[in-house]
Write a protein that holds these residues in place. Sequence first.
Motif, PDB file in Angstrom:
ATOM      1  N   LEU A  26      43.609  29.652  37.186  1.00 51.58           N
ATOM      2  CA  LEU A  26      43.866  30.967  36.598  1.00 51.58           C
ATOM      3  C   LEU A  26      42.607  31.828  36.523  1.00 51.58           C
ATOM      4  O   LEU A  26      42.592  32.975  36.969  1.00 51.58           O
ATOM      5  CB  LEU A  26      44.470  30.802  35.196  1.00 51.58           C
ATOM      6  N   THR A  27      41.550  31.279  35.977  1.00 50.65           N
ATOM      7  CA  THR A  27      40.344  32.085  35.751  1.00 50.65           C
ATOM      8  C   THR A  27      39.495  32.255  37.012  1.00 50.65           C
ATOM      9  O   THR A  27      38.510  33.001  36.985  1.00 50.65           O
ATOM     10  CB  THR A  27      39.493  31.446  34.647  1.00 50.65           C
ATOM     11  N   LYS A  28      39.878  31.577  38.105  1.00 48.45           N
ATOM     12  CA  LYS A  28      39.112  31.696  39.340  1.00 48.45           C
ATOM     13  C   LYS A  28      39.678  32.771  40.272  1.00 48.45           C
ATOM     14  O   LYS A  28      39.182  32.939  41.378  1.00 48.45           O
ATOM     15  CB  LYS A  28      39.087  30.346  40.062  1.00 48.45           C
ATOM     16  N   GLN A  29      40.734  33.439  39.836  1.00 47.20           N
ATOM     17  CA  GLN A  29      41.316  34.524  40.623  1.00 47.20           C
ATOM     18  C   GLN A  29      41.481  35.735  39.708  1.00 47.20           C
ATOM     19  O   GLN A  29      41.541  35.603  38.490  1.00 47.20           O
ATOM     20  CB  GLN A  29      42.644  34.095  41.246  1.00 47.20           C
ATOM     21  N   ASP A  30      41.522  36.894  40.313  1.00 49.41           N
ATOM     22  CA  ASP A  30      41.584  38.121  39.515  1.00 49.41           C
ATOM     23  C   ASP A  30      42.718  39.034  39.983  1.00 49.41           C
ATOM     24  O   ASP A  30      42.594  40.250  39.963  1.00 49.41           O
ATOM     25  CB  ASP A  30      40.248  38.869  39.583  1.00 49.41           C
ATOM     26  N   ARG A  31      43.813  38.418  40.390  1.00 45.91           N
ATOM     27  CA  ARG A  31      44.949  39.207  40.863  1.00 45.91           C
ATOM     28  C   ARG A  31      46.183  39.059  39.988  1.00 45.91           C
ATOM     29  O   ARG A  31      46.916  40.013  39.773  1.00 45.91           O
ATOM     30  CB  ARG A  31      45.276  38.806  42.300  1.00 45.91           C
ATOM     31  N   TYR A  32      46.441  37.857  39.486  1.00 45.71           N
ATOM     32  CA  TYR A  32      47.659  37.595  38.739  1.00 45.71           C
ATOM     33  C   TYR A  32      47.362  37.213  37.291  1.00 45.71           C
ATOM     34  O   TYR A  32      46.385  36.521  36.999  1.00 45.71           O
ATOM     35  CB  TYR A  32      48.454  36.451  39.385  1.00 45.71           C
ATOM     36  N   THR A  33      48.254  37.627  36.394  1.00 50.26           N
ATOM     37  CA  THR A  33      48.166  37.208  35.001  1.00 50.26           C
ATOM     38  C   THR A  33      48.806  35.831  34.854  1.00 50.26           C
ATOM     39  O   THR A  33      49.468  35.330  35.763  1.00 50.26           O
ATOM     40  CB  THR A  33      48.894  38.196  34.087  1.00 50.26           C
ATOM     41  N   TYR A  34      48.622  35.232  33.683  1.00 50.30           N
ATOM     42  CA  TYR A  34      49.194  33.907  33.446  1.00 50.30           C
ATOM     43  C   TYR A  34      50.714  33.939  33.545  1.00 50.30           C
ATOM     44  O   TYR A  34      51.332  33.056  34.151  1.00 50.30           O
ATOM     45  CB  TYR A  34      48.780  33.389  32.069  1.00 50.30           C
ATOM     46  N   SER A  35      51.333  34.956  32.955  1.00 53.53           N
ATOM     47  CA  SER A  35      52.799  35.034  32.976  1.00 53.53           C
ATOM     48  C   SER A  35      53.344  35.172  34.389  1.00 53.53           C
ATOM     49  O   SER A  35      54.390  34.609  34.724  1.00 53.53           O
ATOM     50  CB  SER A  35      53.280  36.193  32.102  1.00 53.53           C
TER      51      SER A  35
ATOM     52  N   ARG B  86      41.881  46.433  35.421  1.00 57.72           N
ATOM     53  CA  ARG B  86      41.483  46.687  36.801  1.00 57.72           C
ATOM     54  C   ARG B  86      42.591  47.401  37.560  1.00 57.72           C
ATOM     55  O   ARG B  86      42.331  48.300  38.359  1.00 57.72           O
ATOM     56  CB  ARG B  86      41.136  45.363  37.493  1.00 57.72           C
ATOM     57  N   ARG B  87      43.832  47.011  37.307  1.00 58.82           N
ATOM     58  CA  ARG B  87      44.951  47.670  37.961  1.00 58.82           C
ATOM     59  C   ARG B  87      45.037  49.139  37.527  1.00 58.82           C
ATOM     60  O   ARG B  87      45.347  50.016  38.333  1.00 58.82           O
ATOM     61  CB  ARG B  87      46.256  46.958  37.623  1.00 58.82           C
ATOM     62  N   ALA B  88      44.815  49.352  36.236  1.00 56.12           N
ATOM     63  CA  ALA B  88      44.872  50.728  35.742  1.00 56.12           C
ATOM     64  C   ALA B  88      43.796  51.581  36.405  1.00 56.12           C
ATOM     65  O   ALA B  88      44.041  52.742  36.781  1.00 56.12           O
ATOM     66  CB  ALA B  88      44.713  50.743  34.226  1.00 56.12           C
ATOM     67  N   ARG B  89      42.621  51.008  36.562  1.00 53.08           N
ATOM     68  CA  ARG B  89      41.539  51.760  37.210  1.00 53.08           C
ATOM     69  C   ARG B  89      41.864  52.028  38.675  1.00 53.08           C
ATOM     70  O   ARG B  89      41.447  53.032  39.240  1.00 53.08           O
ATOM     71  CB  ARG B  89      40.217  50.981  37.114  1.00 53.08           C
ATOM     72  N   ALA B  90      42.595  51.103  39.292  1.00 48.86           N
ATOM     73  CA  ALA B  90      42.966  51.275  40.696  1.00 48.86           C
ATOM     74  C   ALA B  90      44.110  52.268  40.865  1.00 48.86           C
ATOM     75  O   ALA B  90      44.521  52.556  41.981  1.00 48.86           O
ATOM     76  CB  ALA B  90      43.336  49.934  41.321  1.00 48.86           C
ATOM     77  N   GLY B  91      44.638  52.765  39.755  1.00 46.01           N
ATOM     78  CA  GLY B  91      45.687  53.764  39.822  1.00 46.01           C
ATOM     79  C   GLY B  91      47.078  53.184  39.928  1.00 46.01           C
ATOM     80  O   GLY B  91      48.005  53.898  40.322  1.00 46.01           O
TER      81      GLY B  91
END
Length: 369
Positions: A223-232, A319-324
């Motif tokens: 989980l903490t080694k990727q920055d694309r998906y949330t836990y849910s 990060r998603r919010a910043r990406a628009g």
Amino acid sequence: MSRLGNLGAKLYRGETSYDFVGHRKLWYGITLAFVVVALLGLGLRGLFMGIEFQGGAVFTTPPKASISEAEARDIAQDTADRDARVQELGNGALRVQVTDLDTEQSGETRAALADALGVPTQDINAELVGPSWGDQMTDKALQGIVVFLALVSVYLAIAFEWRMAVAALVALVHDLVITVGVYAIVGFEVTPGTVVGMLTILGYSLYDTVVVFDKVKEKTRALTKQDRYTYSELANLGINATVVRSVNTSVVALLPVGALLFIGSGLLGGGMLKDIALSLFVGLAAGTFSSIVIATPVVVDLKTREPAVREHDRRILARRARAGTREGEPAGADGTAGEGSPAGAPAGDRAPAAPAGAAGPSGHRARGR
């Protein structure tokens, strides 16, 4: 490959899925409604405990009895001054059960049934169970269930984590409540066969839950080694990867159990066969439901309370919010998640199309085009 096989493959690969976790409030509401109905049935009708638990006598007439069920019930109730339950067996014999009878009352009831049938008293089979033995049976049944739940909790806490142990217990309690409630609503007798069936369905339910938990653990390990998906989102991918397998396994198990319940018990009469089959049928269906839409969503609710997981999810959403990324991006026309989104991601948590260098669910960086 069949349509179901294609669907299972797509669900496993994450190409399409249903947002089980994102709709968990809906599933919680449905679950609560089922539990309320079961508890109402239990409170209003109660359980009809067999003589093995209350003590009493069971009388079995010869085949093709010459009196009706209502007549046999009236005779037993008038003689013993107790409520009686009568059931016709597959060979035309009658099974008359009267609770809380002593030896003298049992003999009088047996003689009255023999006179009504016009047969010798010894042709009426009688089984007498004392109330003290019934109390012992009740205590042993409760001890068996408590020990089972305790061992399950310890195993899951060691093999997975305590949050999954709690979620599995919630699912198992749901299965027990639903099964007991159905018994109260339909008025079936609770016998040792019922207890055996309940312990068996708890094992089936646990099996389905462990299969789902194992896939969820695999998906969320990095989980903490990727920055694309949330836990849910990753947990939801785990459910979708196993949902077809769980449903197929349960359907295959329900078919023979349904045959025992609806065909076998009708042809062969009630007794132990019916008692085990009903608890198995209801428990298998409830266990499949709970392993998919209760167990993992409860884990998600508990897991997202962890500071590290909460911070990880907050960072991804920021990060998603910043990406628009538009919050609550709708699914595609076919009901699946949009391109680049984790299939079945909850509203507000959908990922945008992965930019070059973004990490995938396994933690590996995607190559730029």
